[in-house]
Design a protein around this motif. Structure first.
Motif, PDB file in Angstrom:
ATOM      1  N   UNK A 282      -3.518  -4.834   0.934  1.00 48.48           N
ATOM      2  CA  UNK A 282      -4.056  -3.600   1.521  1.00 48.48           C
ATOM      3  C   UNK A 282      -5.429  -3.808   2.135  1.00 48.48           C
ATOM      4  N   UNK A 283      -6.323  -4.461   1.403  1.00 48.62           N
ATOM      5  CA  UNK A 283      -7.718  -4.582   1.852  1.00 48.62           C
ATOM      6  C   UNK A 283      -7.865  -5.251   3.226  1.00 48.62           C
ATOM      7  N   UNK A 284      -7.196  -6.377   3.512  1.00 48.93           N
ATOM      8  CA  UNK A 284      -7.405  -7.023   4.812  1.00 48.93           C
ATOM      9  C   UNK A 284      -7.013  -6.150   5.997  1.00 48.93           C
ATOM     10  N   UNK A 285      -5.893  -5.416   5.860  1.00 48.06           N
ATOM     11  CA  UNK A 285      -5.433  -4.613   6.996  1.00 48.06           C
ATOM     12  C   UNK A 285      -6.153  -3.274   7.082  1.00 48.06           C
ATOM     13  N   UNK A 286      -6.764  -2.849   5.984  1.00 47.23           N
ATOM     14  CA  UNK A 286      -7.505  -1.582   5.979  1.00 47.23           C
ATOM     15  C   UNK A 286      -8.605  -1.602   7.039  1.00 47.23           C
ATOM     16  N   UNK A 287      -9.269  -2.757   7.181  1.00 44.52           N
ATOM     17  CA  UNK A 287     -10.362  -2.880   8.132  1.00 44.52           C
ATOM     18  C   UNK A 287      -9.884  -3.277   9.528  1.00 44.52           C
TER      19      UNK A 287
ATOM     20  N   UNK B  28       1.369 -13.197  10.393  1.00 41.50           N
ATOM     21  CA  UNK B  28       0.710 -13.932   9.305  1.00 41.50           C
ATOM     22  C   UNK B  28       1.513 -15.162   8.907  1.00 41.50           C
ATOM     23  N   UNK B  29       2.825 -15.019   8.803  1.00 39.12           N
ATOM     24  CA  UNK B  29       3.679 -16.157   8.417  1.00 39.12           C
ATOM     25  C   UNK B  29       3.686 -17.232   9.491  1.00 39.12           C
TER      26      UNK B  29
ATOM     27  N   UNK C 177      -4.847  -7.644  12.223  1.00 37.45           N
ATOM     28  CA  UNK C 177      -4.402  -7.615  10.832  1.00 37.45           C
ATOM     29  C   UNK C 177      -3.541  -8.804  10.483  1.00 37.45           C
ATOM     30  N   UNK C 178      -2.631  -9.189  11.400  1.00 34.86           N
ATOM     31  CA  UNK C 178      -1.755 -10.324  11.149  1.00 34.86           C
ATOM     32  C   UNK C 178      -2.511 -11.632  11.044  1.00 34.86           C
TER      33      UNK C 178
END
Length: 277
Positions: A205-210, A72-73, A136-137
């Motif tokens: 939490x929400x973005x990586x949950x999916x 992500x960074x 997720x990243x």
């Protein structure tokens, strides 16, 4: 005037003391609630127990969080730097600048759960990446991009015009001026901005949950497979009532990682600044 000055000074000291107290209390309270489970096994083992998560450790969650936030960074830092450089140094049309800035601000206002659905649709389903750490990243990178870009744009706009004009007057190209003068001057602020995005991403939490998170996974550094995350593991422990001690222990490790990474980078930047001087 002196009374006003004293009043604002007292408010400033009070605000600083209150912030310090709240952070200290938060650390102390979470550590007190979870210190019994924090040990070497907790940091290096996988989740175990009759109900998964009651025993064992959180090593896969630590690794998954680091890998996803690192991606992500990279994504947010790359696009944030080049977007802000374009808007500050190359784009001269004020209306176009304003339009792009407004779009970025609108992206920054989108709820994280929507980013999760977007990432799931784009990366997990249609891009063929599946549920994986890289999905997720990338989703986290898009989420923190506005935070990074807006802050970096502000940093670049604060560079003294005299320095830029002196460079241009010597016949040095704009690209070389940015690469050799602007970036080194702003390096500490750039890293601090990316760290701000890192702190935002590692707790999401929400973005990586999916897009990437699973309840259990082995210790692995493969980004093409799904993985655990500290924030999602904490969410699972809390909502399912599996173990409050393990939840507080996980929360303490999550906060400690944020503080540790921030302190290390700030120390390295300070040493670099001293060497340059």
């Amino acid at each position: 005037m002196r009374k006003k000055e004293m009043f604002y000074k007292i408010l400033a000291y009070f605000g600083g003391a209150l912030s310090f107290f709240l952070v200290g209390f938060l650390f102390a309270y979470i550590f007190y609630k979870g210190y019994k489970v924090i040990n070497f096994k907790f940091l290096t083992d996988v989740p175990q127990g009759m109900i998964l998560g009651q025993e064992g450790g959180i090593a896969p969650a630590i690794i998954g969080s680091f890998l996803s936030t690192f991606i992500a960074c990279l994504v947010a830092g790359f696009f944030g730097i080049f977007t802000s450089i374009y808007l500050v140094f190359y784009e001269e049309n004020e209306k176009r600048i304003e339009l792009i800035e407004n779009i970025i601000k609108c992206i920054g206002g989108i709820p994280s759960i929507v980013f999760g659905l977007f990432g799931y649709t784009l990366f997990t389903l249609y891009s063929g990446l599946g549920k994986s750490i890289i999905s997720g990243g990338l989703t986290l990178g898009i989420m923190i991009f506005p935070v990074v870009e807006i802050r970096m744009e502000k940093v670049f706009r604060e560079v003294e015009k005299e320095i830029l004009n002196a460079s241009y007057s010597m016949g040095i190209s704009k690209f070389y001026t940015i690469y050799k003068i602007v970036i080194p001057i702003c390096l500490r602020d750039i890293v601090a901005t990316i760290l701000l995005g890192y702190n935002y991403a590692i707790g999401a939490t929400a973005p990586i949950m999916f897009c990437m998170a699973v309840i259990n996974s082995p210790i692995s550094f493969t980004i093409s497979k799904p993985g655990m995350s500290l924030s999602y593991h904490l969410y699972t422990l809390m909502t399912q009532g599996i173990s409050m001690e393990m939840a507080y222990g996980t929360a303490f490790v999550l906060i400690s990682l944020i503080v540790f990474v921030t302190v290390v980078f700030q120390f390295l930047l300070r040493k670099k600044g001293e060497n340059i001087e």
